[in-house]
Design an enzyme around this catalytic site. Structure first.
Site, short mmCIF file in Angstrom:
data_model
loop_
_atom_site.label_atom_id
_atom_site.label_comp_id
_atom_site.label_asym_id
_atom_site.label_seq_id
_atom_site.Cartn_x
_atom_site.Cartn_y
_atom_site.Cartn_z
N LYS A 22 -52.46 -8.99 -74.46
CA LYS A 22 -53.22 -10.49 -75.24
C LYS A 22 -51.59 -10.91 -75.26
O LYS A 22 -51.35 -11.76 -75.28
CB LYS A 22 -54.33 -11.76 -75.73
CG LYS A 22 -55.61 -10.92 -74.96
CD LYS A 22 -55.60 -11.68 -75.73
CE LYS A 22 -57.73 -12.07 -75.58
NZ LYS A 22 -57.82 -10.51 -76.67
O1 LIG Z 1 -59.22 -10.01 -73.67
C1 LIG Z 1 -60.43 -9.44 -74.13
O2 LIG Z 1 -60.32 -8.46 -74.50
C2 LIG Z 1 -61.53 -10.24 -74.74
C3 LIG Z 1 -61.48 -11.63 -74.30
C4 LIG Z 1 -62.55 -12.13 -74.20
O3 LIG Z 1 -62.78 -13.56 -73.69
N1 LIG Z 1 -63.44 -12.36 -75.89
C5 LIG Z 1 -63.42 -10.81 -76.09
O4 LIG Z 1 -64.18 -10.91 -77.01
N2 LIG Z 1 -61.86 -10.28 -75.82
C6 LIG Z 1 -62.31 -9.17 -76.73
O5 LIG Z 1 -63.45 -8.49 -76.00
C7 LIG Z 1 -63.39 -7.35 -77.97
C8 LIG Z 1 -65.38 -7.44 -77.84
O6 LIG Z 1 -65.76 -7.18 -79.10
P1 LIG Z 1 -67.28 -6.88 -79.70
O7 LIG Z 1 -67.37 -8.24 -80.17
O8 LIG Z 1 -66.90 -6.34 -80.30
O9 LIG Z 1 -67.76 -6.59 -78.80
C9 LIG Z 1 -62.45 -8.23 -78.48
O10 LIG Z 1 -61.00 -6.57 -78.39
C10 LIG Z 1 -61.81 -8.98 -78.09
O11 LIG Z 1 -60.42 -9.41 -78.33
#
Ligand SMILES: O=C(O)c1cc(=O)[nH]c(=O)n1[C@@H]1O[C@H](COP(=O)(O)O)[C@@H](O)[C@H]1O
Length: 289
Positions: A97
């Site tokens: 990011k």
């Molecule tokens: O860019 C991302 O991956 C991201 C964008 C977003 O809008 N929301 C989001 O949760 N993420 C990432 O996606 C992952 C979600 O993790 P879990 O909620 O554990 O499945 C994390 O690494 C967040 O940083």
């Protein structure tokens, strides 16, 4: 182009992107060798997750903060994880990011598309301006790399800025999407999608159809499944004929073993099962649409 590879992998293996947001709290006791370093523990955990899923998922997303938090040893585990995924023929998305400009962005591009931390695709934040994307484009054009650029994120706070009205009555994320689409059109793969894709959270559904139709050339990284509440029938709205996107789940997969009494002994089996259930959930959601 990387996007053709990803499209092909999705076609063969489905839409699940395993998120390796790995921290020591997630590592089962029997993998916590007292004499092992943090580097070895994090990497061995990731290797077990990767070995249990590599034939059934198209890609992995590695969130860099989880490794930075452990200092140099964490970053060694990060490097080894990226290498392991790439050397075994899969695709790795480095979730970094980044969102700076000019010469700084050039160094970020070099840092994550070459050398120790080379990945296939990185995530970027465009909200500092579209010039913050330009330093990465040479790698997309000449080195077969890809970008997933934040558009409309999965968190509640997405509404604070991304939904503001601009240009009369247009949502900011739509304005950003239109600009990204324009840039993306210059880097189209044979599969009909661009190596410049967008991140759209799978947790807000109202606008899913509009976003999918409006950005028809953009492949989506869709986080928010599982731990954040997104379901297969939700995220399927961001796909097109079952392709055009990968759906990330991090905690939902890598901590799946914790739900079972015999989870520690059958760690690999339960990780694989979580990925397979998610794959099935998404594909049945796609069929309903
Ligand atoms: O860019 C991302 O991956 C991201 C964008 C977003 O809008 N929301 C989001 O949760 N993420 C990432 O996606 C992952 C979600 O993790 P879990 O909620 O554990 O499945 C994390 O690494 C967040 O940083």
């Amino acid at each position: 182009m990387i996007i053709d590879r990803l499209y092909g992998e999705v076609k063969n293996k489905g839409n699940v992107c395993v998120g390796l947001d790995t921290c020591l709290d997630y590592v089962p006791d029997n993998m916590m060798d007292r004499n092992a370093s943090v580097e070895d523990i994090l990497f061995e955990f990731n290797k077990r997750v990767i070995d249990a899923t590599i034939d059934i998922v198209p890609c992995y997303k590695v969130q860099i903060a989880f490794y930075e938090a452990y200092g140099l040893k964490g970053m060694s585990a990060y490097k080894k994880t990226l290498e392991y995924i790439r050397n075994n023929g899969s695709i790795v998305i480095a979730d970094i990011k980044r969102g700076d400009i000019s010469s700084t962005a050039q160094m970020y591009a070099k840092a994550h598309f070459e050398g120790d931390f080379e990945s296939d695709i990185i995530t970027l934040n465009p909200y500092m301006g579209f010039d913050s994307i330009i330093p990465y484009l040479d790698y997309v054009e000449k080195k077969d790399k890809g970008l997933f650029i934040l558009l409309r994120t999965s968190n509640g706070g997405a509404k604070d800025i991304q939904y503001l009205n601009v240009n009369g009555n247009e949502k900011l994320y739509n304005h950003v999407g239109d600009k990204l689409k324009e840039i993306a059109l210059k880097y189209m793969g044979r599969c009909g999608y661009s190596s410049i894709g967008a991140v759209v959270g799978g947790t807000h559904l109202e606008e899913a159809e509009e976003i999918r139709n409006r950005l028809d050339n953009m492949f989506f990284l869709i986080p928010g499944y599982g731990a954040q509440g997104g379901k297969g029938s939700d995220v399927a709205h961001y796909l097109k004929n079952g392709n055009g996107g990968v759906v990330n789940s991090s905690r939902g997969i890598i901590t799946a073993y914790k739900k079972y009494e015999d989870g520690i002994e059958k760690f690999d089996e339960y990780i694989r099962k979580a990925a397979l259930n998610m794959k099935e959930d998404i594909s049945s959601g796609s069929k309903v649409l």
